[in-house]
Design a protein around this motif. Sequence first.
Motif, short mmCIF file in Angstrom:
data_model
loop_
_atom_site.label_atom_id
_atom_site.label_comp_id
_atom_site.label_asym_id
_atom_site.label_seq_id
_atom_site.Cartn_x
_atom_site.Cartn_y
_atom_site.Cartn_z
N LEU A 57 0.87 -1.17 0.00
CA LEU A 57 0.00 0.00 0.00
C LEU A 57 0.90 1.22 0.00
CD1 LEU A 57 -3.11 0.63 2.23
CD2 LEU A 57 -1.44 2.42 1.85
N ARG A 108 -7.44 6.08 -0.38
CA ARG A 108 -6.65 5.31 0.58
C ARG A 108 -7.23 3.91 0.75
NH1 ARG A 108 -1.78 5.83 1.99
NH2 ARG A 108 -2.14 8.07 2.01
N PHE A 153 -5.70 0.28 -0.33
CA PHE A 153 -5.60 -0.80 0.65
C PHE A 153 -6.23 -2.08 0.10
CE2 PHE A 153 -7.56 -3.27 4.03
CZ PHE A 153 -6.49 -3.46 4.90
N ALA A 174 -4.02 -3.75 -2.38
CA ALA A 174 -2.83 -4.36 -1.78
C ALA A 174 -3.14 -5.73 -1.17
CB ALA A 174 -2.25 -3.42 -0.72
N LEU A 227 2.85 -8.32 3.50
CA LEU A 227 2.11 -7.09 3.24
C LEU A 227 2.88 -5.91 3.82
CD1 LEU A 227 -1.50 -8.36 3.96
CD2 LEU A 227 -0.72 -7.39 1.78
N TYR A 229 2.33 -1.82 4.49
CA TYR A 229 1.36 -0.74 4.52
C TYR A 229 2.06 0.57 4.88
CZ TYR A 229 -1.55 -4.89 5.49
OH TYR A 229 -2.13 -6.13 5.47
N ASP A 230 2.05 1.52 3.97
CA ASP A 230 2.64 2.83 4.24
C ASP A 230 1.51 3.80 4.60
OD1 ASP A 230 4.14 5.11 4.45
OD2 ASP A 230 5.19 4.85 2.54
N PRO A 275 -1.58 3.35 6.30
CA PRO A 275 -2.85 2.85 5.75
C PRO A 275 -4.08 3.64 6.18
CG PRO A 275 -2.10 1.43 7.53
CD PRO A 275 -0.97 2.39 7.24
N LEU A 318 -6.72 -5.37 9.14
CA LEU A 318 -5.30 -5.77 9.15
C LEU A 318 -5.07 -6.93 10.11
CD1 LEU A 318 -3.43 -2.31 9.20
CD2 LEU A 318 -3.71 -3.85 7.28
N SER A 339 3.89 -8.83 8.09
CA SER A 339 3.51 -7.48 7.67
C SER A 339 4.43 -6.42 8.27
CB SER A 339 2.06 -7.18 8.05
OG SER A 339 1.90 -7.12 9.45
N THR A 388 4.04 -2.22 8.89
CA THR A 388 3.10 -1.10 8.84
C THR A 388 3.78 0.17 9.31
OG1 THR A 388 1.28 -2.61 9.37
CG2 THR A 388 0.83 -0.26 9.55
N SER A 429 3.03 3.94 10.39
CA SER A 429 1.92 4.79 10.83
C SER A 429 2.36 5.61 12.04
CB SER A 429 0.70 3.94 11.20
OG SER A 429 -0.37 4.76 11.63
#
Length: 244
Positions: A83, A144, A148, A151, A159, A161-162, A164, A180, A191, A193, A195
């Motif tokens: 993502l 967004r 997602f 992805a 996975l 996620y930038d 998300p 998620l 994963s 992530t 955030s």
Amino acid sequence: MIRVAHVTKYRGRQAVLKDVSFEIPAGASLALIGPGGCGKTLLTKIIGGLVRPDQGEVWVDGQEITRLSEIELTRVRFKIGMLFQNYALFDFMDVGDNIAFPLRQEGKLDEEEIASQVEAILKEVDLPGIERLQVNELSGGMKRRVTFARAVIRRPPILVYDDPTAGLDPVTSSKIFILLDRLQRQGATTSITISHDLVGLRSICTKWAMLVAGEVVFFGTSEEIERSPTKVVRQFWMGESDEV
């Protein structure tokens, strides 16, 4: 399993990633945190095989990927759903075709099955029935969620996620983190992530890595970061500043 070993990346003469090393066990969920501009997005692009480091190695499922050819890298990338921070949606495709793109590339499902999966994932991200909308008709928050959905639709083993939940309201953000977590539990997904929503990250992540100015200043479990004696880690974790 993902292993990053002594990865360094330069921009001109400046090292924007400096001797980064850590290992993510298969099935673990890593939170990649740190202040803006510290190299988090660049690091995930290196892990995803989109950018080559200037020094160091990256291992994905036992394969060192930094010296692979583009054809070999394509096979590795198929293991990874990403993502992107800037959406990276195709303007010439509608929403349904954007989300279906990875499934069509994979070539395992017929069009009826693809349409069914697109419909299902749009319901999961609270955007039912928007398959025929164009990208320019979407708000930032809708883009967004569409990104997602694209992805995760193949349920790949890795996975990335930038941010998300960037631009999403708290209720939708909570639903994304719940999704998620569900993906993680159902598929034993590994994963990463990125955030700034530490509350959301705490609900899904078992490992934490913190970058500051391109260097890893912390890597460990949730319990270990709670007890970290490092000032910059503690301040970021607690939302504190140097100001009195």
